[in-house]
Scaffold this active site. Structure first.
Site, short mmCIF file in Angstrom:
data_model
loop_
_atom_site.label_atom_id
_atom_site.label_comp_id
_atom_site.label_asym_id
_atom_site.label_seq_id
_atom_site.Cartn_x
_atom_site.Cartn_y
_atom_site.Cartn_z
N GLU A 9 6.88 2.34 -6.11
CA GLU A 9 5.78 3.11 -6.68
C GLU A 9 6.22 3.79 -7.97
O GLU A 9 7.41 4.07 -8.15
CB GLU A 9 5.38 4.22 -5.69
N ARG A 69 -11.74 5.30 -4.95
CA ARG A 69 -11.86 6.40 -5.93
C ARG A 69 -12.62 5.93 -7.16
O ARG A 69 -13.45 6.61 -7.68
CB ARG A 69 -10.44 6.80 -6.34
N LYS A 97 0.83 6.23 8.07
CA LYS A 97 1.88 6.87 8.88
C LYS A 97 2.03 8.34 8.59
O LYS A 97 2.35 9.13 9.48
CB LYS A 97 3.23 6.18 8.68
N VAL A 122 3.56 1.20 10.93
CA VAL A 122 5.02 1.07 11.01
C VAL A 122 5.39 -0.40 10.97
O VAL A 122 4.85 -1.21 11.72
CB VAL A 122 5.57 1.69 12.32
N LYS A 165 7.67 7.11 9.75
CA LYS A 165 7.64 5.97 10.69
C LYS A 165 8.51 6.23 11.92
O LYS A 165 8.11 5.91 13.04
CB LYS A 165 8.11 4.71 9.98
N GLY A 221 3.23 -5.20 2.39
CA GLY A 221 2.56 -6.32 1.74
C GLY A 221 1.15 -6.47 2.27
O GLY A 221 0.88 -6.18 3.45
N GLY A 239 6.78 -3.88 -9.60
CA GLY A 239 5.79 -3.49 -8.58
C GLY A 239 6.35 -3.37 -7.18
O GLY A 239 5.60 -3.24 -6.21
N GLU A 245 -1.26 0.09 14.37
CA GLU A 245 -0.18 -0.91 14.32
C GLU A 245 0.38 -1.09 12.92
O GLU A 245 1.59 -1.25 12.72
CB GLU A 245 -0.71 -2.26 14.83
N ALA A 288 -12.50 -12.72 21.12
CA ALA A 288 -13.46 -11.94 21.89
C ALA A 288 -14.88 -12.44 21.71
O ALA A 288 -15.82 -11.80 22.18
CB ALA A 288 -13.36 -10.47 21.44
N1 LIG Z 1 1.09 -1.30 0.80
C1 LIG Z 1 1.63 -1.67 1.95
O1 LIG Z 1 2.26 -2.72 2.03
C2 LIG Z 1 1.46 -0.82 3.18
C3 LIG Z 1 2.07 -1.23 4.38
C4 LIG Z 1 1.87 -0.48 5.55
C5 LIG Z 1 1.11 0.67 5.48
N2 LIG Z 1 0.56 1.07 4.28
C6 LIG Z 1 -0.25 2.28 4.29
O2 LIG Z 1 -1.60 1.91 4.02
C7 LIG Z 1 -2.24 2.93 3.29
C8 LIG Z 1 -2.77 2.36 1.98
O3 LIG Z 1 -1.70 1.83 1.24
P1 LIG Z 1 -1.94 0.94 -0.07
O4 LIG Z 1 -0.61 0.41 -0.45
O5 LIG Z 1 -3.06 0.00 0.17
O6 LIG Z 1 -2.36 2.07 -1.12
P2 LIG Z 1 -3.06 1.88 -2.53
O7 LIG Z 1 -2.89 0.49 -3.02
O8 LIG Z 1 -2.61 3.02 -3.35
O9 LIG Z 1 -4.61 2.06 -2.18
C9 LIG Z 1 -5.15 3.31 -1.85
C10 LIG Z 1 -6.65 3.20 -1.91
O10 LIG Z 1 -7.21 4.46 -1.54
C11 LIG Z 1 -8.23 4.77 -2.46
N3 LIG Z 1 -8.40 6.21 -2.59
C12 LIG Z 1 -7.55 7.11 -3.07
N4 LIG Z 1 -8.10 8.33 -3.08
C13 LIG Z 1 -9.35 8.16 -2.58
C14 LIG Z 1 -10.44 9.03 -2.34
N5 LIG Z 1 -10.35 10.32 -2.62
N6 LIG Z 1 -11.58 8.52 -1.81
C15 LIG Z 1 -11.68 7.20 -1.53
N7 LIG Z 1 -10.68 6.32 -1.73
C16 LIG Z 1 -9.56 6.81 -2.27
C17 LIG Z 1 -7.81 4.17 -3.77
O11 LIG Z 1 -8.96 4.00 -4.59
P3 LIG Z 1 -8.88 3.31 -6.04
O12 LIG Z 1 -8.41 1.91 -5.79
O13 LIG Z 1 -10.28 3.36 -6.52
O14 LIG Z 1 -7.91 4.13 -6.80
C18 LIG Z 1 -7.20 2.86 -3.28
O15 LIG Z 1 -8.18 1.88 -3.18
C19 LIG Z 1 -1.20 4.04 3.11
O16 LIG Z 1 -1.32 4.95 4.17
C20 LIG Z 1 0.11 3.29 3.23
O17 LIG Z 1 1.16 4.11 3.65
C21 LIG Z 1 0.71 0.35 3.15
#
Ligand SMILES: NC(=O)c1ccc[n+]([C@@H]2O[C@H](COP(=O)([O-])OP(=O)(O)OC[C@H]3O[C@@H](n4cnc5c(N)ncnc54)[C@H](OP(=O)(O)O)[C@@H]3O)[C@@H](O)[C@H]2O)c1
Length: 431
Positions: free
Chosen positions: A193, A47, A108, A135, A208, A305, A190, A132, A35
């Site tokens: 969870e 956090r 999701k 899911v 999803k 991932g 890892g 996107e 774009a």
């Molecule tokens: N992991 C995957 O592969 C994946 C794939 C598709 C979708 N998702 C979705 O993407 C989202 C994030 O997943 P993730 O795996 O990245 O999770 P994550 O690693 O647990 O990261 C969550 C983040 O949110 C922050 N957080 C939590 N509470 C907070 C608050 N009150 N204020 C501000 N920040 C806050 C945490 O801060 P701190 O780091 O400081 O604790 C952390 O940085 C979720 O909805 C998940 O379902 C994840």
């Protein structure tokens, strides 16, 4: 590519796995979008400000409060990758939309529960709400249903939507270890969870499939209407016996429409070994989409991932830049109705039943009688040796019959004196 246009300024709420993946992606490729305008992060929120992370967040303004970030005049778009249906993620998304800023989210849970309300808010203000990454991670299932298949009449979406469960089931089969042992290994490495309930309880796949069902059928997502069963009850013996019968056990999420009603559910199911879903092993995701005009589509790829999920977020950011605008869920949110749930009593399925019975005459006849009385006919029958334990493992598969009738027969069999535990009833998938 360089441009005179000012860059699109991203406020990144959440700097965990996905958030850090996006930081890496945008630092390496700010000009990825077709774009002529670059994308840069200007503010981040997490956090724990002092937490040591794999990426350096020092170049970005830090916000302790994601809602303040969402409203900041220094961002053009909020990327929400915190997670959770309630709390700060929801408040930040609402605040951004209220401030007329578009939102890209991977969450999701939030959209499966509050999707319709948020979509109405966004559409009323003419701002985008894109998801996107929510899911199948990097595999573009959302765009496929929302955009690519808008001209079709989709009747079914079914497949594997949770990589953690798929990994655990694959690993149980490969290693011969129990569910509990494989889960503990996956947590240590890892892949799962610390609190695995959302994954192994089937809720993540439920969120999803609520979204895919909504996109497929032009309805409002309605997580409360999804029937959810997890993999906690799947035992190694079921994986082995299913294999002997020519099947593999998978956690299958499905949305199936039948006229005005639909079944949206998640649960373990047997899939024939030669079926593509049976061959999607490890942490892969895979779905079949069935449309009245286009026929069957099979989509397989990484469901999670940092890299794949950040790429999916980037695809949504590119859509913002190119100005692509569509209703959040295929049709205008204010016109969306939730799917009306099918009644379980009217559904049919073939089934796998496994039980352990005392090794004495007449027991097998009593089991088959109970099935016959419920009008459930047996397709195959396998009896294993008691091996001096006095207990005979029996496994049978049924022809397609009413799910209600099979459940009733299971109740009757469970009540027989010689049956030592409630028979295990797993559906044989119809995909
Ligand atoms: N992991 C995957 O592969 C994946 C794939 C598709 C979708 N998702 C979705 O993407 C989202 C994030 O997943 P993730 O795996 O990245 O999770 P994550 O690693 O647990 O990261 C969550 C983040 O949110 C922050 N957080 C939590 N509470 C907070 C608050 N009150 N204020 C501000 N920040 C806050 C945490 O801060 P701190 O780091 O400081 O604790 C952390 O940085 C979720 O909805 C998940 O379902 C994840």
């Amino acid at each position: 590519m360089t441009s005179s246009m000012p860059p699109l300024r991203v406020g990144l709420a959440g700097v965990g796995v996905v958030g850090q993946g996006l930081v890496r992606f945008l630092e390496a490729s700010p000009d990825f979008a077709p774009a002529g305008r670059s994308v840069v992060i200007t503010g981040v929120s997490g956090r724990r400000r002092d937490l040591k992370r794999d990426v350096d967040l020092a170049p970005y303004a830090w916000f302790d409060d994601a809602v303040t970030l969402a409203k900041s005049p220094d961002i053009d778009v909020l990327v929400e990758v915190i997670g959770g249906a309630e709390g700060v993620a929801r408040h930040a998304v609402e605040a951004a939309i209220t401030a007329n800023k578009p939102v890209v989210t991977a969450n999701k849970a939030l959209l499966a529960v509050h999707g319709r309300t948020l979509a109405e808010m966004a559409e009323a203000r003419g701002v985008a709400l894109l998801f996107e990454a929510a899911v199948m991670g990097g595999t573009p299932a959302v765009k496929m249903l929302r955009e690519g298949l808008v001209g079709d009449d989709v009747t079914q979406v079914a497949g594997i939507l949770n990589g953690t469960c798929n990994f655990i089931l694959s690993e149980m089969e490969r290693s011969g270890k129990s569910f509990a042992d494989v889960l503990a290994d996956a947590q240590a490495r890892g892949f799962a969870e610390a609190d695995p309930t959302t994954d192994i309880g089937g809720f993540d796949a439920g969120h999803k499939i609520a979204l895919l069902g909504a996109l497929a059928f032009g309805c409002a997502p309605h997580f409360a209407g999804v029937e959810v069963q997890g993999i906690e009850q799947v035992e190694l013996i079921d994986i082995r016996l299913a294999h002997d019968l020519g099947y593999r056990i998978k956690l299958i999420a499905e949305a199936r429409r039948d006229g005005a009603s639909a079944t949206v559910r998640v649960g373990p199911a047997l899939v024939p070994l030669d079926h593509p879903l049976a061959q999607a092993g490890g942490a892969l995701n895979a779905v079949f989409i069935e449309g009245a005009r286009i026929g069957r589509i099979f989509l397989q790829g990484p469901g999670a991932g940092a890299g794949p999920t950040a790429a999916a977020v980037a695809a949504d950011l590119a859509d913002l830049l190119t100005g692509a605008r569509r209703p959040v869920f295929q049709r205008q949110a204010r016109t969306l109705q939730p799917l009306s749930a099918d009644r379980a009593a009217t559904r049919n399925t073939a089934a796998y039943l496994r039980m352990r019975v005392q090794d004495r005459p007449g027991v097998i006849a009593a089991v088959t009688d109970a099935l016959a009385r419920a009008d459930v006919s047996i397709d195959s029958f396998l009896q294993r040796s008691a091996q001096n334990s006095g207990l005979v493992p029996i496994v049978l598969t049924t022809h397609v019959a009413s799910e209600h009738a099979i459940a009733h027969a299971v109740d009757e069999i469970a009540a027989l004196d010689a049956v030592v535990e409630r028979p295990r009833f797993i559906r044989i998938a119809k995909i």
